[in-house]
Write an enzyme that holds these catalytic residues in place. Structure first.
Site, short mmCIF file in Angstrom:
data_model
loop_
_atom_site.label_atom_id
_atom_site.label_comp_id
_atom_site.label_asym_id
_atom_site.label_seq_id
_atom_site.Cartn_x
_atom_site.Cartn_y
_atom_site.Cartn_z
N GLY A 1 0.62 -1.07 0.22
CA GLY A 1 -0.32 -0.19 0.02
C GLY A 1 0.80 1.32 0.07
N LYS A 2 1.93 1.06 -0.09
CA LYS A 2 2.94 2.17 -0.38
C LYS A 2 3.23 3.28 -1.43
CE LYS A 2 6.54 0.36 1.74
NZ LYS A 2 8.27 -0.53 1.84
N LEU A 3 2.13 2.35 -2.67
CA LEU A 3 2.05 3.03 -4.29
C LEU A 3 0.06 2.28 -3.79
CD1 LEU A 3 4.54 3.46 -4.91
CD2 LEU A 3 4.44 2.59 -6.63
#
Lengths: 361, 361, 361, 361
Positions: free
Chosen positions: B292-294
């Site tokens: 979920g960093k991107l």
């Protein structure tokens, strides 16, 4: 043909395959081959020399080694006293805590569909998976633990000792943090703010605003004093990163305050980065000498290899070869259960630099 | 021959050499070649898209970029508003300070005799030299400056703003720290304890025991709140390291507290590390998506290249191509001169996580 | 502070971003930064020095440069006489032929589904696609062409000259092979058997059993004689591989027969491999000196970068900076249209090593 | 917490250090860790599966493995029938011949003074030295041997068989060439012209002009027919280079002529190059599938490691684990002592492609 150059005196001995060779035998046979095979065998000898000498051995741990299945190797290095002090990234301690708390990482694939993983809340580290909800729950556990500490700044060394103790008392499981706690071995984590341990600590403030203070500047002073107190040191670095530099800066800073400090006497690094881009992780040990991070006559070796290959072999070989050395070893003894640690009975301040060291006492 | 696959629709256009091609023209002609040449050209387009969109652009700076001659490129990115917030290693800020204070780094050689360098007190960073006595004097300068601050914890963001201001007032020279100060652009340095800036700060305590306190946990909270306040973000990473992860963790942590945060909308990294050893510096942007960093639909590109080649070209091309975008850009506005920063007029706490963000206000 | 070391005399000059910088200006500004940026700028200077001196410049071409969009850059180097002789992998010549024949390579993705590509008969080279049926048809075209040659062994140099001529006459298109044909520049392909050109030649025998004979041993003799005839040489290597070694072995072998040969006077390599695994592609130019591949005082530079980034910039800069040098250059002149080539009017045997060289005539 | 994803079913099992672990035990414990440690353990399993299946196993040998002390490991793979056919660079065969003839390579240092080495006529391969006069004498020995052969073209396969026989008869020493001769295992060397073996052959022509003819196009046909005759194949690649591609092209070319050929059933590569620069040495096995080099369901593994670390461990582990498999193995039987080789009693032409294969007979 004229007389041969003295440079051609030690022939390469081709590796001979045999059944049932042990790790130690493998490395012994690799001592006279070339390239990184020889480097790995040399690392085995350099580590033995560290253990035979009277030096404090720092271990730097970077890369996803705990998630990747090496946390019990590092715990073994701690328990068996093959190292004396750890400097780690936060991630390696966090993934260690995750497994010590009974959760797991999982075999995955680098070709996985990351969008699908994101939907299932699975986090990927190259070929390894983990459950994000379990990570969220870890962070809360860390926040709860941190809230139980006193409302004052902690160095990471003190904080991680308390964390290891709490983990040991609540789980009884083996791991890096619990092994270090039980062996009274200090762990520093200078970049703790760049990790899920730091994230967990930050959540403490939401519920207990006076808590969750970490004194990383105190870590600098304490690690420097540790070198001043016992100026003969060695460095074993896995993967570069902040631990590699922190171990070196302690040596450099100590030399400001004490003429007896002259850089690490031994240096061994297992890295995958290369020197030619200028980054610290890949910096050569030759370059380290220019900074005074290494003594001019230091025994040194760089192994260009993934630690997940190199470390299991090296640690397994040392499990046999280092036994007599460990029995005879004079290693530093720590107490860690307060703001002020001691080494060999002497205090190691985290507030001001020491003026004298052991050899001068 | 049967009809061609729709996968074969965009032909490679071989690069055509011409006299007097500008950086922008070079990259335009590299858009339809292959491998890292194409990646670099794509990075140019992705950065343009960031600037055209309404996002907060984080810049991560690792590797010896300041010592290596890129500090004014980074200062340019700050001054021209091509980025909005910097996360840096301490070393890059330290070597920037060194030159802003009027000292220099020097052309050297990777084949230098490091024992001779050590005797002359010259420190080597691959092919670059510096004077160790000048570094020692910097540390003292930092200690003096730090002693002038209030005796309370500072986040690195607040500390570095004050440091930039002091540098600007005393030197009037351009650099990363001074440019950020003048542009009111925040700089975070989560691993400050692993750097000579940290070493300088630690020396403050020797003379002024109540000073030299850095609140890196506050940095975590503040950077997270910054994302919560303005949840559309982008990431430009040079070299990996702690800045890469810190930028990503702010996004992940913000998502815990705010449903509007969904990972970076754009991600661009220029790295030399590779994914297959599992380390965070080399981690792919695909892997980042699983965490979920991107965002799932994020525009992303990895350039495998030394930043000392890639960044001068990229920044020079953007100096032409991004001008119309910059004129129209809606960028975040900060105030940084106290414990509590503001973004677009709203406070950003370093003490507790925010519950609401801009879009909900 | 004591007087500064003479080693600290040339300061790093930070790169300053400007609008509309040309390739030549970019490299000029990169001359006094660090790491691979400086190496690339140095490569620009070393190549200029080659052109200013009276040397035969060998170009080694490995890696998927033709498929990757650099074939017209290499054709430009040939046409503008920035190099005098090419040693190439077969693949680069094959993918050049493919495009010269009017077919294309295509933009693809490294994350493509390779099973799906295989079903569609699309071949992938990292991020680049091509049609397998078109490749099959190329092989047949090569077989047809080869069947038209005389039924005797051809060196790759003679074979590739004839192939370039046939391509030029039938297509009139620009490319490496056609440019070399038109410029009378020799191309060697020592590993032709390890390529689709070799596969095409092998298919000739099915229809014309006496044809399809390649004399690669003749290539060794001819390339050696070329150095004996004109013993001052320079080496520009892209990507390592067989071309790098073949260029060096010509120099080493020539020294057996002629005392005037003393290794390359200039050496420039753009590689991504590293020295520490012992492979020839990554071998340092220092190591090359031990073998006599390089003169002791040779100007040399290694650039660690992808050629798809480095070469477009370098060639574009030289398009401006090398013009006056090219006008004044004394370069070797070849005739290539038979079993025996000539250089500057003198024959270059592929059957026996020459005893005398130009300087002795 | 909701039910766990089925993707999280196989936990990482941290490596546990023990005394006296054998190579096989090391790899067994590395099967459930991560990154390249797991890849190496997987390589062990994939090689076992090759041996258990009815496939022809190709071994590609690139990099300086013979000079670097691995020639007896490769000889062991030959003698014990862990592989069936070798494709090698010339250098590995040359350095093997050097030691089989009783000469040695020597331990050296990558920091050696190469100008001094050149003066002493010592050649350096990273950390390994050798005597140049001894190399010169090898070349003459090769020229003498080659002059004894018939004055006609030889494929490298036939030539190397004769060379191995001559070496065995004159020295009685173990090595790659002599082991292959004694085991009737074919060796191909497609890039022989790019090696000191080629240089030695070229010198034959000086004394015996009709000799020294190598038919590398015949090698293409023969290797292709070998796959057509026995279409189930596997590939073990060390280091990439021309052997990697040659093994794959045999499979691709065979598929043109025979529908029973469907790419390698197993593929294992130990490489240090990476995919993202587009070169063949670093190309992924996924990419190979798009070309039909690999069967869609092939068991495959890439190990990113120096072969001087990976191969000694792997071969030592297989020395124990593969014994029962080797006893039961159905392997191809060759005769090699003439222009036309046979496999399992059937001829394998080097002049024209076969139309039928074993399974159709």
């Amino acid at each position: 043909m004229k007389k041969k150059s003295r440079l051609l005196d030690q022939p390469i001995e081709p590796f001979v395959v045999d059944r049932d060779l042990t790790a130690e035998q493998l490395l012994t046979r690799m001592e006279r081959i070339s390239f990184q095979g020889r480097s790995l065998a040399t690392a085995h000898r350099v580590w033995q020399r560290m253990l035979a000498d009277d030096v404090t051995i720092f271990l730097g741990v970077a890369g996803a080694l705990s998630a990747g299945g090496l946390r019990l190797v590092i715990a073994h290095l701690v328990t068996e006293h093959l190292v004396d002090c750890i400097v780690s990234t936060g991630a390696n301690l966090y993934h260690d805590l995750h497994e010590t708390r009974g959760r797991r990482h999982y075999l995955g694939s680098p070709q996985a569909d990351d969008a699908a993983l994101a939907r299932e809340r699975i986090d990927r580290v190259y070929d390894t998976f983990a459950s994000e909800p379990e990570f969220v729950e870890n962070d809360e556990w860390i926040a709860d633990f941190t809230a139980m500490l006193e409302p004052r700044p902690y160095t990471t060394r003190e904080y991680l000792y308390e964390l290891g103790g709490h983990l040991w008392r609540t789980t009884g499981n083996e791991g890096i943090l619990t092994a270090a706690y039980r062996a009274n071995l200090p762990i520093f984590c200078p970049a703790i703010a760049d990790s899920s341990i730091g994230m967990g600590i930050s959540q403490t403030r939401q519920r207990a605003p006076a808590h969750g203070q970490i004194d990383v500047i105190g870590d600098i002073i304490e690690s420097t004093n540790l070198v001043i107190r016992r100026p003969r040191t060695a460095s074993v670095v896995l993967g570069g990163g902040t631990p590699k530099n922190f171990i070196n800066q302690a040596s450099v800073q100590a030399a400001f305050y004490s003429p007896d400090v002259g850089g690490h006497r031994y240096a061994l690094q297992i890295v995958t980065d290369v020197p030619h881009y200028g980054g610290a992780s890949g910096a050569s040990l030759e370059e380290a000498e220019s900074w005074g991070k290494l003594a001019a006559d230091a025994a040194r070796v760089t192994v260009y290899a993934d630690a997940t290959i190199a470390l299991p072999i090296l640690a397994s070989a040392l499990a046999s070869s280092a036994r007599p050395l460990l029995a005879a070893r004079r290693r530093p003894l720590f107490t860690l259960a307060s703001r002020v640690m001691t080494i060999d009975g002497q205090t190691v301040s985290s507030d001001r630099f020491e003026a004298v060291n052991e050899s001068a006492v």
